[in-house]
Design a protein around this motif. Structure first.
Motif, short mmCIF file in Angstrom:
data_model
loop_
_atom_site.label_atom_id
_atom_site.label_comp_id
_atom_site.label_asym_id
_atom_site.label_seq_id
_atom_site.Cartn_x
_atom_site.Cartn_y
_atom_site.Cartn_z
N THR A 145 4.66 5.39 -10.17
CA THR A 145 5.01 6.31 -11.25
C THR A 145 5.20 5.59 -12.59
OG1 THR A 145 6.01 7.91 -9.73
CG2 THR A 145 6.70 8.02 -12.04
N ILE A 146 5.77 4.39 -12.54
CA ILE A 146 6.02 3.67 -13.79
C ILE A 146 4.87 2.73 -14.15
CG2 ILE A 146 8.52 3.86 -13.55
CD1 ILE A 146 8.56 0.90 -12.78
N GLY A 147 3.78 2.80 -13.38
CA GLY A 147 2.58 2.08 -13.77
C GLY A 147 2.29 0.78 -13.07
N ILE A 148 3.01 0.47 -11.99
CA ILE A 148 2.72 -0.74 -11.21
C ILE A 148 1.58 -0.44 -10.25
CG2 ILE A 148 3.62 -2.44 -9.60
CD1 ILE A 148 4.89 -2.59 -12.37
N ASP A 149 0.48 -1.15 -10.41
CA ASP A 149 -0.73 -0.93 -9.62
C ASP A 149 -0.65 -1.77 -8.33
OD1 ASP A 149 -3.32 -0.93 -8.51
OD2 ASP A 149 -4.28 -0.79 -10.48
N TYR A 150 -0.30 -1.11 -7.23
CA TYR A 150 -0.10 -1.79 -5.94
C TYR A 150 -1.36 -2.56 -5.52
CZ TYR A 150 0.63 -2.29 -0.87
OH TYR A 150 0.75 -2.78 0.40
N ASP A 151 -2.51 -1.91 -5.61
CA ASP A 151 -3.74 -2.55 -5.17
C ASP A 151 -4.03 -3.80 -6.00
OD1 ASP A 151 -4.18 -0.70 -3.18
OD2 ASP A 151 -5.46 0.57 -4.41
N ASP A 152 -3.79 -3.73 -7.29
CA ASP A 152 -4.01 -4.89 -8.14
C ASP A 152 -3.09 -6.03 -7.75
OD1 ASP A 152 -5.27 -6.07 -10.63
OD2 ASP A 152 -3.15 -6.20 -11.17
N VAL A 153 -1.85 -5.70 -7.44
CA VAL A 153 -0.87 -6.72 -7.04
C VAL A 153 -1.30 -7.42 -5.76
CG1 VAL A 153 1.48 -7.10 -6.19
CG2 VAL A 153 1.11 -5.66 -8.21
N VAL A 154 -1.60 -6.66 -4.72
CA VAL A 154 -1.90 -7.29 -3.43
C VAL A 154 -3.23 -8.03 -3.46
CG1 VAL A 154 -0.44 -5.70 -2.11
CG2 VAL A 154 -2.85 -5.11 -2.51
N ASN A 155 -4.19 -7.54 -4.21
CA ASN A 155 -5.46 -8.26 -4.32
C ASN A 155 -5.26 -9.59 -5.06
OD1 ASN A 155 -6.89 -6.26 -2.98
ND2 ASN A 155 -7.41 -5.17 -4.86
N LEU A 156 -4.45 -9.56 -6.11
CA LEU A 156 -4.14 -10.79 -6.84
C LEU A 156 -3.43 -11.79 -5.93
CD1 LEU A 156 -3.82 -12.47 -9.47
CD2 LEU A 156 -1.66 -11.25 -9.83
N LEU A 157 -2.48 -11.31 -5.15
CA LEU A 157 -1.71 -12.21 -4.28
C LEU A 157 -2.60 -12.84 -3.21
CD1 LEU A 157 1.59 -10.15 -3.87
CD2 LEU A 157 1.29 -12.30 -5.13
N GLU A 158 -3.55 -12.09 -2.71
CA GLU A 158 -4.48 -12.68 -1.73
C GLU A 158 -5.31 -13.78 -2.36
OE1 GLU A 158 -8.55 -11.32 0.29
OE2 GLU A 158 -6.83 -10.16 1.03
N ARG A 159 -5.86 -13.50 -3.54
CA ARG A 159 -6.67 -14.52 -4.22
C ARG A 159 -5.84 -15.76 -4.52
NH1 ARG A 159 -8.23 -10.04 -7.29
NH2 ARG A 159 -7.06 -10.80 -9.11
#
Length: 372
Positions: free
Chosen positions: A330-344
Motif C-alpha cells: 500500500t505504501i509503495g514497497i515492491d515485494y517482487d523487486d525486493v526479492v529479485n534484488l536479494l537473489e541477485r
C-alpha cells in the motif's frame, strides 16, 4: 553459557544448526562440544564461511603444502580443502544422523556459486561433491535460481540430498517445493530408497528486513516507520503456511507412504543486522515444530543467554503476516523487486566470497612452494 533456552527451543521442534565451520572447530573439538552440550544437530557452510576460516588459520598449511607440491590447480585445491572439512564435520555429526533416522546430523557444502545460472554445471558439481565427501549425512547446497530448480530435481532423483539455498520469495519457495516433489517422484520410479534422501529449503530472513527497512527509511512517513523490522518475519511465516499447504497434499502423501521425509523449511540469515532489534529476533519469532534454524555462533550464544522461547510463534500469525505485506504494498514497497534484488545480490556475494577464497588459497599455494 547456559543451555536451558536451547533445550526449550529444541523441545519446541526447532532443529538448531550452526552456520559456521572451520578446521579449528574440528581439531580443537569445539564443534563436537556444541553437539554434545548445546543442542546443535547440524552445520551449514557457504563460501564466506570457508573464506573466513582459511584466511585466519595456519591449520590448513600442511594440506595446502601437499597440494602445492603436487601442482594442484587452485580450483581443485579449494575443493580438496572444503570437502575435507565437511567430511570431518559429517563424521562429528554422524551419531546425530543415526539417532534421528537421517533427519538431522547433516552438514552442507555449496556448489561453486559461479554455476548458479547453469543447470548442467550445477548438477555436475553436485555429483562431484557428493562423491568427494562420501558421507550419507551430507547436503549439497544448490541456489534457488530459475536454473537451479531443475538441478535440484535432478540431484534428488539421483539420490543426492539437497539443501536449497538463497530463497527469498514465496513464489520461488513454492517452485522449490515442486522441484523437491518432482525429484522424489523420479527417485521413487528409479527404485531408490526414499527414506535416505534428505532435503531442506533455506529461506533467508534478515536480508529481507535490511532491504525493506532501507526503502521504508527513504519514505520516512509514520506508516513506513511503523513497518520497520516486520517484513522478514512475516515473509518467513507465510513461507511456513505454504509449506503446510504443500505437505498436506495428496502428491506428498503418496511419497510419504513410500518412506520419504518432508523437505523442512530452514531459517537462514538469522543473525540480526540492525542493532536496534533484539539479537534473537529471527529465532524467537519463528518458533514452530518441524523447522531448522541455522545460526551464527553469536546468535546461538544470544539465544542460550536470553532467548524468550514461549512456544509456537508462527502458526497463529498468518493473517497478521499477510497484513504486513499488504501494508507494505500500500505504501509503495515492491515485494517482487525486493526479492529479485536479494537473489541477485546473494549470488553475487557468494561469487565474490568464492573468488576471495580462490585468491587466498592461490597465494598460499605459491607461498608454500607450488604454482596455481
Amino acid at each position: 553459557m547456559g543451555t536451558e533456552n536451547l533445550r526449550r527451543l529444541s523441545e519446541a521442534g526447532v532443529a538448531i544448526w550452526l552456520d559456521d565451520l572451520s578446521r579449528e572447530r574440528l581439531q580443537k573439538g569445539t564443534l563436537a562440544a556444541m553437539v554434545r552440550d548445546s543442542y546443535v544437530v547440524g552445520v551449514t557452510t557457504n563460501p564466506s564461511i570457508f573464506q573466513n576460516a582459511v584466511s585466519k588459520s595456519d591449520l590448513y598449511d600442511p594440506q595446502v603444502h601437499d597440494l602445492a607440491v603436487r601442482g594442484v590447480h587452485v580450483d581443485e585445491a579449494v575443493r580438496s580443502i572444503t570437502t575435507a572439512d565437511v567430511r570431518e564435520a559429517c563424521d562429528v555429526l554422524r551419531s546425530v544422523y543415526d539417532a534421528s533416522d537421517g533427519v538431522d546430523g547433516r552438514v552442507s557444502i555449496e556448489v561453486d556459486p559461479r554455476f548458479a545460472h547453469d543447470t548442467d554445471k550445477t548438477v555436475a558439481e553436485a555429483r562431484f561433491l557428493w562423491w568427494a565427501v562420501d558421507r550419507p549425512n551430507l547436503y549439497i547446497k544448490i541456489p534457488a535460481t530459475v536454473e537451479g530448480l531443475p538441478a535440484i530435481a535432478q540431484c534428488l532423483a539421483e539420490g543426492i540430498s539437497v539443501n536449497v539455498t538463497l530463497i527469498f520469495s514465496l513464489e520461488r519457495y513454492r517452485a522449490v517445493m515442486d522441484a523437491f516433489l518432482e525429484g522424489m517422484e523420479r527417485a521413487q520410479k528409479a527404485g531408490l530408497p526414499l527414506e535416505r534422501i534428505g532435503s531442506v529449503a533455506s529461506f533467508f530472513v534478515s536480508r529481507v528486513d535490511t532491504e525493506i527497512d532501507k526503502r521504508l527509511d527513504k519514505l520516512g512517513t509514520d506508516e513506513a516507520k511503523a513497518l520497520r523490522g516486520k517484513a522478514a518475519v512475516a515473509n518467513a511465516r507465510l513461507a511456513f503456511e505454504a509449506y503446510e499447504e504443500i505437505f498436506a497434499s495428496a502428491r506428498w502423501t503418496a511419497l510419504a507412504a513410500a518412506g520419504a521425509k518432508p523437505q523442512r523449511p530452514l531459517w537462514a540469515s538469522t543473525g540480526v543486522k540492525d542493532p536496534a532489534y533484539p539479537d534473537t529476533l529471527y529465532v524467537d519469532e519463528l518458533v514452530t515444530a518441524g523447522v531448522v534454524n541455522t545460526m551464527p555462533e553469536a546468535t546461538l550464544d544470544a539465544v542460550a543467554d536470553h532467548s524468550a522461547t514461549t512456544g509456537d510463534t508462527v502458526r497463529a500469525h498468518y493473517a497478521e503476516a499477510k497484513q504486513v505485506l499488504a501494508d507494505l504494498a500500500t505504501i509503495g514497497i515492491d515485494y517482487d523487486d525486493v526479492v529479485n534484488l536479494l537473489e541477485r545480490e546473494g549470488v553475487e556475494k557468494f561469487i565474490t566470497a568464492w573468488n576471495d577464497l580462490l585468491g587466498s588459497v592461490g597465494a598460499e599455494l605459491t607461498r608454500l612452494g607450488g604454482e596455481e
